[in-house]
Motif scaffolding. Structure first.
Motif, PDB file in Angstrom:
ATOM      1  N   LYS A  27      10.601   6.073  -3.887  1.00  0.00           N
ATOM      2  CA  LYS A  27      11.638   6.660  -3.621  1.00  0.00           C
ATOM      3  C   LYS A  27      12.443   5.782  -2.951  1.00  0.00           C
ATOM      4  O   LYS A  27      12.314   4.993  -1.866  1.00  0.00           O
ATOM      5  N   CYS A  28      13.908   5.942  -3.010  1.00  0.00           N
ATOM      6  CA  CYS A  28      15.097   5.366  -2.412  1.00  0.00           C
ATOM      7  C   CYS A  28      14.915   5.949  -1.058  1.00  0.00           C
ATOM      8  O   CYS A  28      15.200   7.072  -0.965  1.00  0.00           O
ATOM      9  N   VAL A  29      15.189   4.878   0.005  1.00  0.00           N
ATOM     10  CA  VAL A  29      15.299   5.395   1.311  1.00  0.00           C
ATOM     11  C   VAL A  29      16.676   6.144   1.804  1.00  0.00           C
ATOM     12  O   VAL A  29      16.774   7.093   2.517  1.00  0.00           O
ATOM     13  N   LYS A  30      17.679   5.651   1.005  1.00  0.00           N
ATOM     14  CA  LYS A  30      18.856   6.105   1.493  1.00  0.00           C
ATOM     15  C   LYS A  30      19.243   7.513   0.679  1.00  0.00           C
ATOM     16  O   LYS A  30      19.529   8.468   1.302  1.00  0.00           O
ATOM     17  N   CYS A  31      18.993   7.776  -0.566  1.00  0.00           N
ATOM     18  CA  CYS A  31      19.322   9.010  -1.266  1.00  0.00           C
ATOM     19  C   CYS A  31      18.175   9.673  -1.727  1.00  0.00           C
ATOM     20  O   CYS A  31      18.221  10.844  -2.187  1.00  0.00           O
ATOM     21  N   ASP A  32      16.792   9.495  -1.803  1.00  0.00           N
ATOM     22  CA  ASP A  32      15.933  10.236  -1.975  1.00  0.00           C
ATOM     23  C   ASP A  32      15.334  10.433  -3.525  1.00  0.00           C
ATOM     24  O   ASP A  32      14.640  11.028  -3.828  1.00  0.00           O
ATOM     25  N   ARG A  33      16.014   9.565  -4.231  1.00  0.00           N
ATOM     26  CA  ARG A  33      15.898   9.496  -5.759  1.00  0.00           C
ATOM     27  C   ARG A  33      14.498   8.855  -5.917  1.00  0.00           C
ATOM     28  O   ARG A  33      14.240   7.956  -5.142  1.00  0.00           O
ATOM     29  N   SER A  34      13.668   9.285  -6.951  1.00  0.00           N
ATOM     30  CA  SER A  34      12.387   8.473  -7.108  1.00  0.00           C
ATOM     31  C   SER A  34      12.567   7.871  -8.518  1.00  0.00           C
ATOM     32  O   SER A  34      13.138   8.492  -9.357  1.00  0.00           O
ATOM     33  N   VAL A  35      11.804   6.864  -8.720  1.00  0.00           N
ATOM     34  CA  VAL A  35      11.541   6.056 -10.264  1.00  0.00           C
ATOM     35  C   VAL A  35      10.376   5.588 -10.177  1.00  0.00           C
ATOM     36  O   VAL A  35       9.521   5.421  -9.158  1.00  0.00           O
ATOM     37  N   MET A  36       9.761   5.620 -11.470  1.00  0.00           N
ATOM     38  CA  MET A  36       8.430   5.236 -11.702  1.00  0.00           C
ATOM     39  C   MET A  36       8.548   4.008 -12.684  1.00  0.00           C
ATOM     40  O   MET A  36       9.217   3.907 -13.649  1.00  0.00           O
TER      41      MET A  36
ATOM     42  N   SER B 227       0.819  -1.178   0.118  1.00  0.00           N
ATOM     43  CA  SER B 227       0.111  -0.190  -0.117  1.00  0.00           C
ATOM     44  C   SER B 227       0.887   1.151   0.014  1.00  0.00           C
ATOM     45  O   SER B 227       2.105   1.138   0.059  1.00  0.00           O
ATOM     46  N   LEU B 228       0.205   2.288  -0.231  1.00  0.00           N
ATOM     47  CA  LEU B 228       0.848   3.883  -0.184  1.00  0.00           C
ATOM     48  C   LEU B 228       1.663   3.940   1.147  1.00  0.00           C
ATOM     49  O   LEU B 228       1.213   3.697   1.981  1.00  0.00           O
ATOM     50  N   GLY B 229       2.756   4.414   1.138  1.00  0.00           N
ATOM     51  CA  GLY B 229       3.789   4.620   2.276  1.00  0.00           C
ATOM     52  C   GLY B 229       4.594   3.457   2.665  1.00  0.00           C
ATOM     53  O   GLY B 229       5.422   3.636   3.447  1.00  0.00           O
ATOM     54  N   ASP B 230       4.334   2.321   1.979  1.00  0.00           N
ATOM     55  CA  ASP B 230       5.234   0.920   2.684  1.00  0.00           C
ATOM     56  C   ASP B 230       6.578   1.097   2.093  1.00  0.00           C
ATOM     57  O   ASP B 230       6.689   1.680   1.160  1.00  0.00           O
ATOM     58  N   VAL B 231       7.600   0.467   2.843  1.00  0.00           N
ATOM     59  CA  VAL B 231       8.665   0.393   2.351  1.00  0.00           C
ATOM     60  C   VAL B 231       9.034  -1.151   2.064  1.00  0.00           C
ATOM     61  O   VAL B 231       8.630  -2.040   2.896  1.00  0.00           O
ATOM     62  N   VAL B 232       9.491  -1.091   0.772  1.00  0.00           N
ATOM     63  CA  VAL B 232       9.810  -2.367   0.103  1.00  0.00           C
ATOM     64  C   VAL B 232      10.993  -2.912  -0.134  1.00  0.00           C
ATOM     65  O   VAL B 232      11.742  -1.828  -0.254  1.00  0.00           O
ATOM     66  N   MET B 233      11.329  -4.296  -0.138  1.00  0.00           N
ATOM     67  CA  MET B 233      12.624  -4.558  -0.626  1.00  0.00           C
ATOM     68  C   MET B 233      12.320  -5.159  -2.191  1.00  0.00           C
ATOM     69  O   MET B 233      11.499  -6.071  -2.375  1.00  0.00           O
ATOM     70  N   MET B 234      13.252  -4.626  -3.014  1.00  0.00           N
ATOM     71  CA  MET B 234      13.163  -4.841  -4.475  1.00  0.00           C
ATOM     72  C   MET B 234      14.333  -5.907  -4.787  1.00  0.00           C
ATOM     73  O   MET B 234      15.180  -6.114  -4.022  1.00  0.00           O
ATOM     74  N   LYS B 235      14.300  -6.846  -5.913  1.00  0.00           N
ATOM     75  CA  LYS B 235      15.273  -7.796  -6.286  1.00  0.00           C
ATOM     76  C   LYS B 235      16.768  -6.948  -6.675  1.00  0.00           C
ATOM     77  O   LYS B 235      17.663  -7.479  -6.186  1.00  0.00           O
ATOM     78  N   LYS B 236      16.619  -5.913  -7.311  1.00  0.00           N
ATOM     79  CA  LYS B 236      17.874  -5.234  -7.571  1.00  0.00           C
ATOM     80  C   LYS B 236      17.915  -3.897  -6.722  1.00  0.00           C
ATOM     81  O   LYS B 236      16.967  -3.459  -6.521  1.00  0.00           O
ATOM     82  N   SER B 237      18.982  -3.695  -6.232  1.00  0.00           N
ATOM     83  CA  SER B 237      19.345  -2.720  -5.524  1.00  0.00           C
ATOM     84  C   SER B 237      19.752  -1.220  -6.143  1.00  0.00           C
ATOM     85  O   SER B 237      19.789  -1.323  -7.420  1.00  0.00           O
ATOM     86  N   HIS B 238      19.553  -0.177  -5.789  1.00  0.00           N
ATOM     87  CA  HIS B 238      19.711   0.993  -6.439  1.00  0.00           C
ATOM     88  C   HIS B 238      21.154   1.179  -6.620  1.00  0.00           C
ATOM     89  O   HIS B 238      21.860   0.702  -5.862  1.00  0.00           O
ATOM     90  N   PRO B 239      21.715   1.984  -7.464  1.00  0.00           N
ATOM     91  CA  PRO B 239      23.230   2.128  -7.632  1.00  0.00           C
ATOM     92  C   PRO B 239      23.960   2.864  -6.372  1.00  0.00           C
ATOM     93  O   PRO B 239      24.871   2.894  -6.399  1.00  0.00           O
ATOM     94  N   CYS B 240      23.038   3.738  -5.458  1.00  0.00           N
ATOM     95  CA  CYS B 240      23.490   4.172  -4.390  1.00  0.00           C
ATOM     96  C   CYS B 240      23.943   3.006  -3.165  1.00  0.00           C
ATOM     97  O   CYS B 240      24.557   3.242  -2.367  1.00  0.00           O
ATOM     98  N   GLY B 241      23.434   1.809  -3.365  1.00  0.00           N
ATOM     99  CA  GLY B 241      23.520   0.652  -2.590  1.00  0.00           C
ATOM    100  C   GLY B 241      22.318   0.425  -1.967  1.00  0.00           C
ATOM    101  O   GLY B 241      22.439  -0.826  -1.050  1.00  0.00           O
ATOM    102  N   ALA B 242      21.391   1.182  -1.706  1.00  0.00           N
ATOM    103  CA  ALA B 242      20.350   0.915  -0.846  1.00  0.00           C
ATOM    104  C   ALA B 242      19.402  -0.222  -1.678  1.00  0.00           C
ATOM    105  O   ALA B 242      19.251  -0.115  -2.637  1.00  0.00           O
ATOM    106  N   ASN B 243      18.789  -0.967  -0.930  1.00  0.00           N
ATOM    107  CA  ASN B 243      17.836  -1.913  -1.368  1.00  0.00           C
ATOM    108  C   ASN B 243      16.322  -1.696  -0.775  1.00  0.00           C
ATOM    109  O   ASN B 243      15.483  -2.496  -0.969  1.00  0.00           O
ATOM    110  N   GLU B 244      16.145  -0.436   0.062  1.00  0.00           N
ATOM    111  CA  GLU B 244      14.764  -0.270   0.453  1.00  0.00           C
ATOM    112  C   GLU B 244      14.140   1.028  -0.321  1.00  0.00           C
ATOM    113  O   GLU B 244      14.812   1.972  -0.595  1.00  0.00           O
TER     114      GLU B 244
END
Length: 71
Positions: free
Chosen positions: A37-46, A7-24
């Motif tokens: 939105k990446c929890v570590k660097c605040d970048r967003s993707v759609m 649901s909206l606002g949940d923090v999820v783990m994806m199969k691949k991590s973000h280039p910054c190293g975060a997986n949340e």
């Protein structure tokens, strides 16, 4: 196969991590596409919902209904 629950606002783990190293990722928009939105660097993707459902591993933290720190 059972559909994954998220649901909206949940923090999820994806199969691949973000280039910054975060997986949340925090879900910040839901519809035909999911914006997260990446929890570590605040970048967003759609990404399309179908791709999101394939790549999501699990929900790490459920959203707190009283407090949403999306913006």
């Amino acid at each position: 196969m059972e559909r994954k629950q998220f649901s909206l606002g949940d923090v999820v783990m994806m199969k691949k991590s973000h280039p910054c190293g975060a997986n949340e990722w925090q879900i910040i928009r839901m519809g035909a596409d999911i914006r997260m939105k990446c929890v570590k660097c605040d970048r967003s993707v759609m990404i399309p919902r179908s791709q999101f459902e394939r790549q999501m591993r699990k929900v790490i933290r459920q959203a707190d209904p009283g407090k949403m720190d999306i913006l």
